[in-house]
Design a protein around this motif. Structure first.
Motif: not given
Length: 336
Positions: A217-231
């Motif tokens: 199970q995952y959270l889909l979120a925008h990573s401020e550090y990577q400036d992209d969508l990540r799981l």
């Protein structure tokens, strides 16, 4: 089962006569469903709504509406901007006719069981609480009958007791993530990477959706550090705190469209996929939807060819292992 008033039964009978006696029993069920829809709608049900939902002509839609108007004079007529008319029941008009059916209750109980099996304890408890409140409105005799029928239905489905591994997710973590998503705010989190075990502290994320499925199970979120969508694996969260900062999800972002780009959760470069299932398993394979955008073709030799475009080749290989040597897979890089 709800009992139709004599006036409604009479209206149904008149409709049958006008249709030459060939009107099916399903039309009676449609009238009952329409009555319940009219009570459950704040803005009312229009003739266009009836045509679309029940697959009938405008004339038949008018007859269905008229049958209910004759049976229930209390039905209200609403006129929206532009002159569009719709009809609804005042709340409480139908009384026990609008009580949920056994099929509807068992579907909700099945959903609760599946949700608990996937590790979402909070949602499972909320569903079960809702079911209990609904059943509390029934008469004593119906509550007793429903309880026995629901238990038998759940056992017949095999949902609650189906074996298989699942991840344990801390309820407080899931609750904090959901509250942040609903509030539209950033979070600060301590998250441990699944592969390396490295703990990242005070990670700033813009949460978009909690994704449940088989296995992980995952959270889909925008990573401020990577400036992209990540799981982010839900089991990796060790702390989640909501921040007083608004998070605005990317414009026109659609979670379902994003998920349809992959096979499972793995994200990498997309490929054009061709799976060739041997004739002896073609019929079985044809019963599966491997990807929402797939194209399946039955070949002259009886084999089945399935094509689609997606990323997540590693998860594709894991899945295909269950088919053994009965499937051949080809992957072509996307060039356009």
């Amino acid at each position: 089962m709800a009992v139709l008033p004599l006036t409604l039964l009479s209206s149904i009978a008149n409709l049958q006569k006008r249709a030459g006696g060939i009107m099916r029993y399903s039309r009676q069920e449609d009238l009952l469903r329409l009555a319940v829809r009219m009570q459950g709608s704040a803005e009312g049900i229009s003739l266009t709504d009836i045509e679309r939902e029940y697959g009938v002509s405008r004339r038949t839609a008018e007859r269905m509406r008229d049958a209910l108007l004759r049976a229930f004079p209390a039905i209200e007529e609403l006129t929206a901007e532009g002159g569009r008319k719709s009809w609804r029941f005042p709340p409480g008009t139908l009384g026990k006719m609008s009580e949920p059916t056994l099929d509807e209750l068992s579907a909700a109980q099945r959903a609760a069981a599946i949700t608990r099996r996937e590790g979402d304890e909070a949602s499972a408890e909320a569903l079960e609480s809702l079911l209990a409140k609904v059943q509390a409105m029934f008469s004593h005799d119906r509550r007793r009958r429903i309880a026995a029928d629901l238990e038998a239905q759940l056992l017949a489905d095999g949902v609650a007791f189906r074996p298989g591994p699942r991840e344990k997710i801390a309820p407080e973590i899931l609750k904090a993530l959901r509250e942040a998503i609903l509030a539209g705010v950033m979070i600060s989190a301590d998250h441990r990477a699944r592969g390396t075990g490295k703990l990242s502290r005070n990670t700033r994320l813009g949460p978009i959706a909690v994704l449940f499925g088989q296995g992980r199970q995952y959270l889909l979120a925008h990573s401020e550090y990577q400036d992209d969508l990540r799981l982010f694996a839900l089991t990796g969260f060790e702390r989640v705190s909501a921040l007083n900062e608004v998070f605005v999800r990317p414009e026109e972002f659609d979670v379902q469209e994003w998920l349809a780009e992959g096979f499972g959760m793995w994200r990498d470069d997309p490929v054009d996929v061709e799976w060739h299932f041997a004739p002896e398993v073609a019929e079985e394979a044809a019963g599966f939807v491997f990807h929402p955008r797939q194209h399946a073709e039955l070949l002259a030799d009886g084999a089945l060819l399935v094509r689609f475009r997606a990323c997540g080749r590693q998860e594709m290989e894991w899945y295909l292992a269950r088919w053994g040597d009965k499937v051949e897979a080809c992957y072509h890089p996307v060039t356009n």
